[in-house]
Design an enzyme around this catalytic site. Sequence first.
Site, mmCIF file in Angstrom:
data_model
loop_
_atom_site.group_PDB
_atom_site.id
_atom_site.type_symbol
_atom_site.label_atom_id
_atom_site.label_comp_id
_atom_site.label_asym_id
_atom_site.label_seq_id
_atom_site.Cartn_x
_atom_site.Cartn_y
_atom_site.Cartn_z
ATOM 1 N N ASP A 1 -28.409 54.501 -54.609
ATOM 2 C CA ASP A 1 -27.257 55.146 -54.329
ATOM 3 C C ASP A 1 -26.528 54.834 -52.969
ATOM 4 O O ASP A 1 -27.172 54.847 -51.932
ATOM 5 C CB ASP A 1 -27.980 56.717 -54.155
ATOM 6 C CG ASP A 1 -26.852 57.698 -54.538
ATOM 7 O OD1 ASP A 1 -25.663 57.358 -54.727
ATOM 8 O OD2 ASP A 1 -27.091 59.024 -54.322
ATOM 9 N N ASP B 1 -20.659 54.807 -57.182
ATOM 10 C CA ASP B 1 -21.579 54.660 -56.207
ATOM 11 C C ASP B 1 -22.794 54.479 -56.314
ATOM 12 O O ASP B 1 -23.792 54.507 -55.383
ATOM 13 C CB ASP B 1 -21.111 55.419 -54.851
ATOM 14 C CG ASP B 1 -21.597 57.057 -55.078
ATOM 15 O OD1 ASP B 1 -21.520 57.124 -56.405
ATOM 16 O OD2 ASP B 1 -21.363 57.911 -54.173
ATOM 17 N N GLU B 2 -23.271 54.579 -57.689
ATOM 18 C CA GLU B 2 -24.748 54.586 -57.802
ATOM 19 C C GLU B 2 -25.061 53.940 -59.200
ATOM 20 O O GLU B 2 -23.987 53.659 -60.238
ATOM 21 C CB GLU B 2 -25.378 56.157 -57.852
ATOM 22 C CG GLU B 2 -24.555 57.004 -58.732
ATOM 23 C CD GLU B 2 -25.205 58.436 -58.757
ATOM 24 O OE1 GLU B 2 -26.306 58.608 -58.722
ATOM 25 O OE2 GLU B 2 -24.475 59.262 -58.970
#
Lengths: 425, 373
Positions: free
Chosen positions: A50, A143-144
């Site tokens: 993350d 974003d992860e």
Amino acid sequence: MNTEPKTDQPTFCRDCLTDIQESSSSCPNCASPRLISHDEIHDLNIAHIDCDAFYASIEKRDNPELNTRPLIVGGGKRGVVSTCCYIARTFGVKSAMPMFKANKLCPNAIVIPPNMKKYSDVSKEVREIFDALTPIVEPISIDEAFLDLSGTRKLHGMSAAKILCMTAKKIEREIGITVSIGLSYNKFLAKLASDMNKPNGFSIIGRSEAQKFLATQPISKIWGVGKVLNSKMNRAGITQIGQLQKMELRKLVKDYGVMGDRLYYFSRGEDSRVVTPQNKAKSVSNEITLEQDISDYNILKQNLWRLCEKLSSRLKEKHLSAKTVTLKLKTSNFRTVSRAVTLDGYTQMAEILYDQGIRLLKPECNGLEYRLIGIGVSNFSDDQFSDLPDLIDRSKENKIKAEKAMDKIRGKFGAGIINKGRNFT
Amino acid sequence: MKLNIERGALLKSLGHIQSVVERRNTIPILSNVLLEGEDGRLNLAATDLDIAIGETVAVETEEAGGITAPAHTLYDIVRKLPEGSQVELYYDVDSGRLTISAGRSRFTLACLPREDFPIMSEGELPVSFKVTGVNLKRLIDKTRFAVSTEETRYYLNGIYLHAASDDNGEAVLRGVATDGHRLARFDVDQPDGAADMPGIIVPRKAVGELRKLIDEYEGDVEVSLSDTKIRFSFADIVLTSKLIDGTFPDYSRVIPEGNDKNMEVDSKILAEAVDRVSTISTDKTRSVKLAMQAGQLNLSVNSPEHGTAREELSVSYESEEMEIGFNSRYLLDILAQIEGDVVQVSFADAAAPTILKDLTDEGALYVLMPMRV
């Protein structure tokens, strides 16, 4: 979970990857205090990575003057916080919080409107680094991502834990942002782990301690337990995962339907979902937070039309068509209403989406004021199946023909060249 | 209420009744089955407010009375009792509970009063006729696959039943269903008394329940109806349903008349071949291309990700060469309903609706919309 290094546990340095034999509080090689140790450290292969405060970190990277200031990436008076930096978080600002609330909590914060193009470019760079580690990368948002590193030890010449530490350093060095990593034996626990030690963290949940660790966690940590289910379960007296560990599968399924199954297995640290590298979208949607709360059907309708046009052009661009249309509304007191309809055939047409959308909208316009309206689709097929002629509804065919003609003209002369009359009202 | 009944008989009736009861109900009493014992009979009833079902079964009554109890729970209990056992149902007014005992097992269930159970008012049902179980089954099977599930087109969410006359001028009872992609029309001999019936739309759920109930029933089913309700009575069962309040579109407009390119082919062989070639694509929906030339049909499926499949069939076809694409699942749905050996497929062109007919059954007609391939 990370424990203080003990001699009987495998331990290594997160910075120089040196294996450490004796009990020590810092690395004898590089003097870094960032040691990590765990019995199963070299046997776990499922990771969740993350990016820390992704949008805010990128903005700070590009403008170091912001480094020491609280920063919020988000929009407008009525918008919401997309991301806030860790300084802003100390004031209580959170993502998805309405802007006015964030401004109140942290009046000194610098607010930057999001630059999605830039973030998505950085996301691609991060993604490339992941792809070099393993073919099994499952991005879950910008974003992860989950990574399955099983069977990569030979390739990298080291365990998953070590190559992940190296990767974190590489991202920091080459891209200029930090990530937090969770490592475990399944997706659920890996995700929990990545959240334990943010930012720039590395956490491990092993098989031996999973149940004990979960027992004291709130049920909201279980993927799928949102606000509504959480309060429903709280009313039934269930607040901690430990309570679920003592309950029977049958009882949970009876009370919570399909979620019951997940509650049972997840609470016991079992998650059979595999990391699936396909990244096909399951749904596509567009929504807008209105400048002011609106109850008027006609004004909502206008907003809905614009959203349908946007959604439709995204579908056409991706060569997708969909069968289920979902209307989303958020009331002035933040209650979310969603209404869905599943069609007999697939569509990608703005006109059809709008037709279905207003049918769903009409009964909800009963005096309530809405602050947000959105429309989404799911249940996809490719565009070969989209908008086939209908035996019964011939008017549909004409609408589709008209829209296709307009799309052609737009393709030739640009998006703004032709519009429906209702765009101008 | 106190009565005794053999487990098998009770299970069978409860099986019929509980199927109507929705799994999730916001109104508690709708989860319950009404049980009324009197004069050697047990009347069972359940409803979801759109459909009501009632059934009578012979019992030994020791004490008359009635109560409502959770339908699914009661069914599950009876299902798990040993085969052949005698079941005692006892409602104790003082404790307000229903006790179910069989052998060494004993259950008590919380109940709701019988007075609260909603009884669907049927109103007057001026039209009534008898139709054989066999014909009713065929009428349902050959049309219901085409029923629309799109809620916004509620008037397509059922089978349209009406009195009509077929191409030979014979009076028929006709069922029609469509979802806009395909249409199914099926005729059976018109029963006495059906000539004056209004055109009605029987909702999908009622059709499904009825079909389950008559699965093993060969006798006559008595149908009574008005323009808002329909009732089916047979054996010891009565199923009443609201009708869909809407206008079924004029389907005759949809059935093309000038389709002159005819192909005749063994329906089983065609179905198997279509099924085989569509294996290539793992998508939920697949299109299959039919290319016809004199005496020959080429089936093909192209999947950009998975590859291609082709199969050649000998058919009877004399018209000019043409190609047309269909959703393979829709095509298979129709072929599965062709009872005779030969299906006649009539095309106009690649973009126009195609007609499929069962050559041994004049009552059956299907229309299928083509798609781009």
